[in-house]
Design an enzyme around this catalytic site. Structure first.
Site, PDB file in Angstrom:
ATOM      1  N   GLU A 196      19.799 -14.509 -19.431  1.00 55.00           N
ATOM      2  CA  GLU A 196      19.433 -15.012 -18.394  1.00 55.00           C
ATOM      3  C   GLU A 196      19.229 -14.192 -17.334  1.00 55.00           C
ATOM      4  OE1 GLU A 196      21.844 -16.383 -19.894  1.00 55.00           O
ATOM      5  OE2 GLU A 196      21.451 -18.137 -20.712  1.00 55.00           O
ATOM      6  N   ARG A 201      28.057  10.090 -32.194  1.00 53.01           N
ATOM      7  CA  ARG A 201      27.478  10.878 -33.391  1.00 53.01           C
ATOM      8  C   ARG A 201      27.112  12.309 -33.205  1.00 53.01           C
ATOM      9  NH1 ARG A 201      26.867   8.622 -38.315  1.00 53.01           N
ATOM     10  NH2 ARG A 201      24.989   9.964 -38.683  1.00 53.01           N
ATOM     11  N   ASP A 238      20.133  13.669 -40.982  1.00 54.06           N
ATOM     12  CA  ASP A 238      19.989  12.683 -41.421  1.00 54.06           C
ATOM     13  C   ASP A 238      18.498  12.111 -40.989  1.00 54.06           C
ATOM     14  OD1 ASP A 238      20.785   9.761 -41.709  1.00 54.06           O
ATOM     15  OD2 ASP A 238      22.887  10.657 -41.274  1.00 54.06           O
ATOM     16  N   PRO A 244      16.657  -5.835 -21.860  1.00 53.76           N
ATOM     17  CA  PRO A 244      15.094  -5.809 -22.636  1.00 53.76           C
ATOM     18  C   PRO A 244      14.137  -4.983 -22.050  1.00 53.76           C
ATOM     19  CG  PRO A 244      15.964  -8.130 -22.451  1.00 53.76           C
ATOM     20  CD  PRO A 244      17.217  -7.417 -21.713  1.00 53.76           C
TER      21      PRO A 244
HETATM   22  C1  J9Q Z   1      21.072  -7.813 -22.710  1.00 58.95           C
HETATM   23  N1  J9Q Z   1      18.096  -8.939 -25.365  1.00 58.95           N
HETATM   24  O1  J9Q Z   1      17.870  -6.355 -25.876  1.00 58.95           O
HETATM   25  C2  J9Q Z   1      17.314  -5.318 -26.207  1.00 58.95           C
HETATM   26  N2  J9Q Z   1      18.051  -4.307 -25.706  1.00 58.95           N
HETATM   27  C3  J9Q Z   1      19.017  -4.982 -24.909  1.00 58.95           C
HETATM   28  C4  J9Q Z   1      18.643  -6.132 -24.831  1.00 58.95           C
HETATM   29  C5  J9Q Z   1      19.381  -7.383 -24.126  1.00 58.95           C
HETATM   30  C6  J9Q Z   1      18.969  -8.681 -24.381  1.00 58.95           C
HETATM   31  C7  J9Q Z   1      19.872  -9.663 -23.630  1.00 58.95           C
HETATM   32  C8  J9Q Z   1      20.655  -9.356 -22.874  1.00 58.95           C
HETATM   33  C9  J9Q Z   1      20.518  -6.958 -23.326  1.00 58.95           C
END
Ligand code: J9Q
Length: 249
Positions: free
Chosen positions: A115, A153, A168, A88
């Site tokens: 975590e 793709r 697309d 994230p």
């Molecule tokens: C590993 N939320 O979330 C959005 N892109 C990747 C992730 C993510 C997450 C939790 C663990 C990646």
């Protein structure tokens, strides 16, 4: 294009890789996906991939050694491979990035857990960090699948109909127009007459306008970057004027 996946849950990938587009791309030899169990890169008796966080706190942290050992092992055999950590905290993934990254032909995808991952993994072996969006997930496995499909793709031959990649919705920068198939009337809902007319110029015009209408209603932000003709702009102005009159929709 080769994808090496590093995960503690290899079974998550079984069905997604064995169906539909990704299966066909592999069968045609256009992509190669290898799933590696991080446990196989541990060296302790209990094959531990995570441990308690220094400083305390909830949850577990992925130990650095198995991930680093796995990435280095792949990079030794494949000097061109680049590693991506799905997290994230990464750069936000979008269509332009998918296209750009499809220009490189070997990716190592590190599926971390929510975590977290020992920070030294980043320092030692991570080339890029990618986020697919702002939501809580349990691990990077689903984001890795999103990454693989979006890049695949762009490989010639992966998408059946050659024209439909760049046509697309996102590549065009607008949302798709409404689609219909048989029957022509269903529960008193009718297919727009123009689509049954066989007049292809009129059909193209209708579709363009419906794309513009949808985008204006649902994703007006996309209109800023879309390339719009004078006729497109006139139509959008009509929509806005109509809204002034109606006071809604
Ligand atoms: C590993 N939320 O979330 C959005 N892109 C990747 C992730 C993510 C997450 C939790 C663990 C990646």
């Amino acid at each position: 294009m080769t994808f090496d996946l590093l995960t503690i849950f290899p079974a998550i990938f079984t069905s997604p890789l064995a169906e539909s587009l990704l299966k066909k791309a592999q069968d045609k030899g256009l992509i190669r996906v290898r799933v590696h169990n991080l446990r196989d890169f541990t060296q302790d008796k209990h094959r531990m991939t995570d441990d308690y966080p220094y400083g305390g706190g909830a949850g577990m942290v992925m130990k650095p050694e198995p991930v680093i050992r796995a990435v280095e092992w792949i990079k030794e055999k494949n000097p061109g491979a680049k590693s991506v950590l799905l997290t994230p905290q990464g750069e936000r993934f979008h269509q332009r990035l998918a296209k750009e990254m499809s220009g490189h032909n070997h990716w190592i995808l590190i599926c971390g857990r929510y975590e977290g991952l020992d920070e030294r993994v980043r320092l030692a072996v991570v080339d890029r960090e990618i986020s697919i969006g702002d939501y809580i997930l349990t691990g990077g496995e689903v984001p890795a699948l999103v990454f693989i499909e979006a890049l695949s793709r762009y490989i010639p031959g992966v998408v059946g109909c050659g024209k439909s990649v760049e046509e697309d919705s996102f590549s065009q920068g607008l949302l798709e127009y409404p689609q219909y198939t048989r029957p022509p009337v269903f529960r008193e809902m009718v297919v727009p007459e123009v689509l049954l007319s066989g007049n292809h110029a009129q059909i193209e015009r209708w579709r363009r306008r419906e794309s513009l209408r949808r985008t204006w209603q649902r994703r007006p932000d996309l209109l800023e970057k879309a390339s719009l003709s004078a006729e497109d702009k006139d139509f959008l102005q009509e929509l806005k004027n109509q809204k002034e009159i109606d006071g809604h929709n």
